[in-house]
Design a protein around this motif. Structure first.
Motif, short mmCIF file in Angstrom:
data_model
loop_
_atom_site.label_atom_id
_atom_site.label_comp_id
_atom_site.label_asym_id
_atom_site.label_seq_id
_atom_site.Cartn_x
_atom_site.Cartn_y
_atom_site.Cartn_z
N GLY A 39 40.98 -15.81 91.37
CA GLY A 39 40.77 -14.19 89.87
C GLY A 39 42.14 -13.43 89.36
O GLY A 39 42.40 -13.42 88.76
N ARG A 40 42.88 -13.25 91.49
CA ARG A 40 43.94 -12.11 91.19
C ARG A 40 45.25 -13.00 90.51
O ARG A 40 45.54 -12.60 89.84
CB ARG A 40 43.74 -11.42 92.35
CG ARG A 40 42.99 -10.62 93.24
CD ARG A 40 42.65 -9.56 92.24
NE ARG A 40 43.87 -8.49 92.03
CZ ARG A 40 44.28 -8.13 92.04
NH1 ARG A 40 43.37 -7.00 90.85
NH2 ARG A 40 46.32 -6.88 92.27
N SER A 41 45.05 -14.60 90.94
CA SER A 41 46.11 -15.23 90.86
C SER A 41 45.81 -15.74 88.66
O SER A 41 47.04 -16.21 88.76
CB SER A 41 45.67 -17.08 91.49
OG SER A 41 47.30 -18.30 90.80
N VAL A 42 44.67 -16.05 88.18
CA VAL A 42 45.05 -16.15 86.93
C VAL A 42 44.78 -14.69 86.19
O VAL A 42 45.99 -14.98 85.68
CB VAL A 42 43.33 -16.33 86.40
CG1 VAL A 42 43.13 -16.44 85.15
CG2 VAL A 42 42.93 -17.83 87.22
N GLN A 43 44.70 -13.56 86.42
CA GLN A 43 45.26 -12.93 85.80
C GLN A 43 47.46 -12.78 86.23
O GLN A 43 47.39 -12.33 85.05
CB GLN A 43 44.69 -11.67 86.67
CG GLN A 43 45.37 -9.90 85.83
CD GLN A 43 44.55 -9.16 87.14
OE1 GLN A 43 43.77 -8.32 88.29
NE2 GLN A 43 44.54 -7.29 86.68
N ASN A 73 51.09 -22.77 88.52
CA ASN A 73 49.78 -22.46 89.77
C ASN A 73 48.55 -23.08 90.28
O ASN A 73 48.21 -21.96 90.68
CB ASN A 73 49.35 -20.49 89.63
CG ASN A 73 50.87 -20.46 89.13
OD1 ASN A 73 51.49 -20.23 89.45
ND2 ASN A 73 51.15 -20.15 87.91
N GLN A 74 48.50 -23.92 89.99
CA GLN A 74 47.23 -24.44 90.24
C GLN A 74 46.42 -23.95 90.55
O GLN A 74 44.98 -23.27 90.86
CB GLN A 74 47.32 -25.35 91.66
CG GLN A 74 48.21 -25.71 92.09
CD GLN A 74 48.65 -26.52 93.10
OE1 GLN A 74 48.49 -25.91 94.55
NE2 GLN A 74 49.24 -27.56 93.60
N ILE A 75 45.62 -23.34 88.29
CA ILE A 75 44.99 -23.00 88.15
C ILE A 75 43.48 -23.52 87.86
O ILE A 75 43.17 -24.94 87.45
CB ILE A 75 45.06 -21.56 87.12
CG1 ILE A 75 46.05 -20.92 87.92
CG2 ILE A 75 43.40 -21.15 87.01
CD1 ILE A 75 45.67 -19.60 89.07
N GLU A 76 42.50 -23.55 89.12
CA GLU A 76 41.39 -24.73 89.51
C GLU A 76 40.26 -23.66 88.82
O GLU A 76 39.00 -24.45 88.15
CB GLU A 76 41.18 -25.19 89.67
CG GLU A 76 42.56 -25.83 90.12
CD GLU A 76 42.23 -26.57 91.27
OE1 GLU A 76 40.92 -26.96 92.32
OE2 GLU A 76 43.33 -27.79 91.94
N ALA A 77 40.21 -22.68 88.18
CA ALA A 77 38.65 -21.74 88.54
C ALA A 77 38.44 -21.88 87.30
O ALA A 77 36.97 -22.05 86.87
CB ALA A 77 39.03 -20.40 88.36
N ILE A 78 39.15 -21.67 85.79
CA ILE A 78 39.28 -21.51 84.35
C ILE A 78 40.31 -22.89 84.25
O ILE A 78 41.44 -22.84 84.14
CB ILE A 78 39.61 -20.44 84.04
CG1 ILE A 78 39.29 -19.74 82.06
CG2 ILE A 78 40.83 -19.92 84.65
CD1 ILE A 78 39.36 -19.05 81.91
#
Length: 122
Positions: A39-43, A73-78
């Motif tokens: 979540g911090r990475s998404v932000q 950034n390899q965002i996979e949560a969203i």
């Protein structure tokens, strides 16, 4: 010298309860930490897109920047499809708010809500 009757210490039961509580909280932290860090990475990723964008860009260009940033950034949560990008009163709004469900124990899940991910490009 003190007698053995006046000395006090931790009983076996108290030590067992303390270890069980420590194990419980350690399990919760170890299960929730990766989701929280994501979540911090998404932000941070969305904030970097906002910082490198300007109001004269089209919504498609902002969406493309988001896609590239999420891939880099390899965002996979969203996914980028879940992020709302729209114009409102001469600003571009990027709303990446989401919630993530993480299993803690058998049949018990924790829900982390990341609802502070609404940014404006001015």
């Amino acid at each position: 010298m003190t007698s053995l009757k006046s000395q006090a210490g931790v009983s076996v039961l108290q030590a067992l309860v303390a270890m069980l509580l420590f194990a419980f909280f350690l399990t919760v932290v170890l299960r929730l930490a990766p989701t929280y860090m994501e979540g911090r990475s998404v932000q941070a990723t969305v904030q970097s897109v906002v910082d490198s964008s300007n109001i004269s860009m089209s919504l498609g260009e902002v969406q493309k920047k988001l896609t590239n940033a999420f891939i880099t950034n390899q965002i996979e949560a969203i996914t980028v499809k879940d992020v709302k990008v729209y114009r409102e009163k001469r600003v571009i709004i990027i709303d990446a708010s989401y919630e993530d469900r993480t299993p803690l124990f058998d049949g018990i899940d924790a829900v982390l809500m990341f609802d502070n991910l609404k940014f404006e490009i001015e």
